[in-house]
Design a protein around this motif. Sequence first.
Motif, PDB file in Angstrom:
ATOM      1  N   ARG A  56       1.046  -1.318   0.084  1.00 52.65           N
ATOM      2  CA  ARG A  56      -0.186   0.391   0.241  1.00 52.65           C
ATOM      3  C   ARG A  56       1.136   1.413   0.387  1.00 52.65           C
ATOM      4  O   ARG A  56       0.396   1.996  -0.361  1.00 52.65           O
ATOM      5  CB  ARG A  56      -1.096   0.098   1.300  1.00 52.65           C
ATOM      6  N   GLU A  59       2.243   2.051  -3.543  1.00 54.31           N
ATOM      7  CA  GLU A  59       0.679   2.522  -4.589  1.00 54.31           C
ATOM      8  C   GLU A  59       1.480   3.727  -4.166  1.00 54.31           C
ATOM      9  O   GLU A  59       0.732   5.040  -5.170  1.00 54.31           O
ATOM     10  CB  GLU A  59      -0.052   1.626  -3.865  1.00 54.31           C
ATOM     11  N   GLU A 100      -2.938   6.758  -9.562  1.00 56.35           N
ATOM     12  CA  GLU A 100      -1.662   5.716  -9.013  1.00 56.35           C
ATOM     13  C   GLU A 100      -1.092   4.809 -11.011  1.00 56.35           C
ATOM     14  O   GLU A 100      -1.806   4.127 -11.537  1.00 56.35           O
ATOM     15  CB  GLU A 100      -2.403   4.662  -8.852  1.00 56.35           C
ATOM     16  N   ARG A 191      -7.224   3.386  -0.078  1.00 56.99           N
ATOM     17  CA  ARG A 191      -5.611   4.420  -0.704  1.00 56.99           C
ATOM     18  C   ARG A 191      -5.102   5.458   0.126  1.00 56.99           C
ATOM     19  O   ARG A 191      -3.629   6.167   0.134  1.00 56.99           O
ATOM     20  CB  ARG A 191      -6.171   4.429  -2.137  1.00 56.99           C
TER      21      ARG A 191
END
Length: 573
Positions: A56, A59, A100, A191
Amino acid sequence: MAAPMVRMLRRRIINISAINNHSRYVSSGEQIWGSNQDQKKSPTKVISYRMFMNKRQNEASRSVLVKINNKHNAETVCRQLKDVGGVSNAFLYKNILLVEFEKQDSVKKVLSNLGIAPPPSNPTTLPLESRLLMSTDRDSNSKLYMRKGVNIQHEQNHQKLDAQKLNEFKSVSEQMEFLHSTQKLSEFGLRFGFFASSVIEEFLSPTFYRCKIEPFGSCVNGFGSQTSDLDLGIYTVSRKKKSGFNVEFMHSNEYNLGRIHKLLREFLPFLSNLYYVRHARVPIIKCNLGLMDVTCDLSDSNLSGSKMSELLYLYSQLDPRAPPLASIIKVWAYHQGVTKSGPGSWPSNFMLLMMVIFFLQSKSTLPSISTIAAALGKKNNVSPVNLSFSLTNIERFVSNDNRHQTLEELLVEFFEFYLKFDFKSKGFSLITGEQLDNVNNSAMYIENPFVTGHNIATNVKLRNLMIMKDRMESSLKDLKSLDMGIIPLVCGETNVKNRTKENVLNMASLYTVVSETDSENSDSNNLTDEMYTDKVTNMDTNTSDESNLTSDINTPTTESNLTKDQLLERNSV
């Protein structure tokens, strides 16, 4: 014949999709929630907590956040960004676009080609370097010429509970799965939490050497909801000495958080309402992430919080039924007046989660911390803080003896378990997975998993405990008699006198159109006058030797003559 078959297939699809939603970050072909035959073929493996965090964070480092003025321009912005580099994912929430990239170099290219346009109100202001961008809406019609766009995932606003929608499901388990799907932390919310932490880390790292900002708590432990706060911890990454030199440290009597608070307040525009809670047991910087209207708490090296997140993440992977069960309990508790927003003399959501975990431990579906330590070859007296719960091979902890039970059965047994629990003389511990003596004579005793002997429920008063048990008893009756599943538990008025299916459903329908502000200020989800008077009377007549417990409540003998509003006002914190 065709219609019943269609309905049956539709129910199967709902069940399958709900189970797949619980299989977060599970390797392909290695589901935790499988048959015994499948589990004999290969060990059960999951992405460990540390691998999940690294994934994560990676990302987030490859992402940019763009504020757009018009949702219809999202595709245009994505096309412009795609011209710079490959785009992996794009999420749209209101007027916020989180993009992203496939490679981190693409982020550098975007930042190197930014336009600088000072606001007309303050033309001398200096620009800030960050991955928080603003769209100029230039070339707004260029999407007409886009050949191959980016699949933008549209994030919906927080969904309110819909009694009519819940009534469409044929079983309580399906209702619980649906409720969990609407309440759990979304992919965008997850996110965004990691993105916010990475932006703050990038801002602080040039000044504070090897500074690391990591989310912990409900954002990462597998039990988060859409309304959860974002907890961030500040850590210094240790490094072995490779030369004859050391870094310089701050020479100041002021706390590190105080300095960081001043920097964030002055130079990070997406943070608002910042204030430094210096004299709390754990000092924090409290702020609001204005772009998402999310409350954020920033603390210094919260090791126990990080370890707790690691443990709960493991539990959420060991039994995928745990998150939806915890979700329904939290929603039920708030709607029934067992919990309220903010601290007080009632159980917190964290305490309710501990109750869910211990209940599953008592059924041997989740291991105790001592069991995990023994399986890792650690001594019995090892501190849980020193254990690593970031595991991939969890086969040794998975027991299939009680995995056949549905969510409905677990919910009923949860209420029955704590209705019979002797809170007066017993508490419980996640470390041993067993009951403990309530040595402090507290209304509730829940041992802190990382501070042995410390009760995390010292704030809970006897009156609030009795409210919780009363609500469990009435909810259990509604589950068994009304044939409506969880609707009377989480929707509508809790004090409907004639509790028929039609009346409860009508009241629940009215509830769904009430604004969140009105529902929070309403007293309808608290104990009624008659029910509370009965409880107080029973406590006064049956617990004459409990003066050490009731002394904290300061309940006079004339309490039954008070109105509900007076009782709530006097006992509120």
